[in-house]
Scaffold this active site. Structure first.
Site, PDB file in Angstrom:
ATOM      1  N   GLU A 266     -24.110  -4.158  41.740  1.00 37.04           N
ATOM      2  CA  GLU A 266     -24.053  -5.590  41.428  1.00 37.04           C
ATOM      3  C   GLU A 266     -24.685  -6.437  42.524  1.00 37.04           C
ATOM      4  O   GLU A 266     -25.159  -7.539  42.259  1.00 37.04           O
ATOM      5  CB  GLU A 266     -22.597  -6.042  41.226  1.00 37.04           C
ATOM      6  CG  GLU A 266     -22.146  -5.941  39.786  1.00 37.04           C
ATOM      7  CD  GLU A 266     -20.837  -6.675  39.502  1.00 37.04           C
ATOM      8  OE1 GLU A 266     -20.108  -7.021  40.438  1.00 37.04           O
ATOM      9  OE2 GLU A 266     -20.550  -6.889  38.313  1.00 37.04           O
ATOM     10  N   HIS A 287     -23.012  22.517  39.272  1.00 37.48           N
ATOM     11  CA  HIS A 287     -23.134  23.325  38.060  1.00 37.48           C
ATOM     12  C   HIS A 287     -23.577  22.477  36.875  1.00 37.48           C
ATOM     13  O   HIS A 287     -23.468  22.896  35.730  1.00 37.48           O
ATOM     14  CB  HIS A 287     -21.784  24.013  37.768  1.00 37.48           C
ATOM     15  CG  HIS A 287     -21.361  24.890  38.905  1.00 37.48           C
ATOM     16  ND1 HIS A 287     -21.618  26.240  38.949  1.00 37.48           N
ATOM     17  CD2 HIS A 287     -20.749  24.584  40.078  1.00 37.48           C
ATOM     18  CE1 HIS A 287     -21.157  26.735  40.084  1.00 37.48           C
ATOM     19  NE2 HIS A 287     -20.632  25.746  40.784  1.00 37.48           N
ATOM     20  N   LYS A 388     -22.322 -11.014  28.100  1.00 40.06           N
ATOM     21  CA  LYS A 388     -21.191 -11.867  27.712  1.00 40.06           C
ATOM     22  C   LYS A 388     -21.621 -12.883  26.663  1.00 40.06           C
ATOM     23  O   LYS A 388     -20.879 -13.186  25.727  1.00 40.06           O
ATOM     24  CB  LYS A 388     -20.613 -12.577  28.942  1.00 40.06           C
ATOM     25  CG  LYS A 388     -19.896 -11.623  29.878  1.00 40.06           C
ATOM     26  CD  LYS A 388     -19.283 -12.358  31.043  1.00 40.06           C
ATOM     27  CE  LYS A 388     -18.672 -11.363  32.020  1.00 40.06           C
ATOM     28  NZ  LYS A 388     -18.314 -11.969  33.291  1.00 40.06           N
TER      29      LYS A 388
END
Ligand code: PA5
Length: 398
Positions: A266, A287, A388
């Protein structure tokens, strides 16, 4: 003591002239940091606030068996990662702390409500803005569950709000209902808010705050090193190493990597630049992602965070499992370096709360410097508004 090695496994990737040029500009960047108006996290937290947090934590422990912390992003990752790191894996003799509001999972909330039916719980809802969708929905659902059981007077004892000093829906509600509140200061953004009641209140329910606070401010001694780390990352980015893989070898450190991912992601990812932070738990991910890291697209560098656990009695072929684990990690570093992966090492000798708090401060400094080096503002996050807005278009105001 935190040890840093920015050299051994990065040397051949770093342009020495550019490095020296940027290192010589350190004072300018440090001045810029001190002049920023969003560095409240560098100022000492007031004694009265700490006393209030400790008193409230004692009240919670004396009266309830579970604390539900509601918050997302910078409002939960600090305390959650700290708790995960220092609580035992099993047989926890801790106040139960449950985190909620970090997704919109109705399954989680439904099962949580059922689980809480027989519990004597209180709520700490944490949101600087007071308007975050996940936090608000979760808070409403849990508050409604309290309403089904208790009077308004009783509910008042069970809700603690941590939010902005003046603004926001949570502040308005706290004033109207007379709820206990804590403030997140104006000059501290969510992901830099570790040293605020947002994190210190949940932590005070299970830990001695003083060592956490002392350790945090001690992190200031690493300011030059934090700048150096930011410079190395920036120069690796310029060599096409655009992904930083944070690596640990202990499962309880994984949430800390989530904190780091938020902090750097951010703070840096703006205007088309920034290093994409990701994480691996070794040996588990050797793995799976190990193959890509060794031989795939060379877009990444790795930052190994080595936090040593106390020596254990478990051994295999005359070697302790700790020794085996650490030796494997050292070998992985050499192998990945052979595969053209630059490696940064950050090491805490023995896990303790002071050093870990210092490390959080160190990373906050680095993220800020890094933002400046990328010429972006490390303290805002305008990009998150875009999704948003889309949500509002689809669902209206929530
Ligand atoms: O770093 C930030 O500012 C954000 O990640 C916020 O912490 C997150 O969006 C939650 O915001 P709020 O505390 O306002 O609910």
């Amino acid at each position: 003591m935190i040890k840093f090695d920015f050299n051994t496994y990065t040397n051949r990737f770093i342009d020495k002239d550019k490095y020296n040029l940027l290192i010589n500009q350190k004072k300018e960047y440090i001045d810029k940091l001190y002049k920023s108006d969003m560095t409240g996290w560098m100022k000492k937290i007031e004694k009265e606030i700490i006393e209030d947090i400790e008193k409230t934590a004692k009240y919670i422990k004396d009266n309830y068996d579970t604390l539900v912390v509601i918050g997302i992003g910078g409002s939960f990752l600090g305390s959650f990662s700290f708790l995960k790191l220092f609580e035992p894996y099993f047989n926890k003799n801790f106040l139960e702390i449950i985190y909620a509001g970090t997704t919109l999972s109705s399954k989680y909330l439904d099962e949580l409500l059922t689980y809480l039916e027989d519990k004597n719980f209180c709520i700490n809802v944490i949101s600087k803005s007071g308007k975050t969708m996940e936090t608000r929905i979760t808070y409403k659902v849990l508050k409604d569950s309290l309403k089904r059981k208790y009077s308004d007077e009783e509910i008042k004892k069970r809700i603690i709000i941590t939010t902005d000093k003046e603004k926001g829906l949570l502040r308005e509600e706290a004033i109207k209902e007379g709820y206990k509140t804590f403030e997140i200061p104006n000059d501290i953004g969510g992901r830099y808010s570790f040293m605020t009641p947002a994190h210190l209140l949940p932590l005070a329910c299970n830990f001695n705050l003083q060592e956490i606070i002392d350790g945090y401010y001690d992190g200031k001694r690493y300011i030059d090193t934090a700048y150096q780390y930011a410079v190395i990352r920036k120069l690796l980015f310029e060599k096409g190493k655009v992904v930083e893989n944070f690596c640990v070898n202990e499962e309880n450190q994984l949430m800390f990597l989530e904190w780091l991912k938020q902090l750097f992601g951010e703070s840096e990812g703006k205007k088309g630049v920034g290093i994409f932070p990701t994480s691996c738990l070794y040996t588990r991910d050797l793995h799976s992602l190990g193959q890509f890291i060794q031989q795939g697209n060379k877009i990444l560098f790795e930052t190994f965070i080595k936090i040593k656990e106390k020596e254990s009695y478990i051994s295999y072929n005359n070697k302790t499992l700790n020794t085996i684990n650490e030796t494997v990690i050292d070998s992985v570093e050499r192998a990945h370096f052979k595969g053209d992966i630059p490696i940064i090492e950050i090491e805490i000798d023995i896990l303790n709360k002071e050093e870990f708090s210092s490390l959080l401060y160190f990373f906050q400094l680095s993220a800020a410097f890094s933002g400046f080096l990328f010429d972006i503002n490390p303290f805002d996050q305008p990009g998150v508004e875009v999704y948003k807005e889309e949500v509002r278009n689809s669902l209206g105001e929530i």
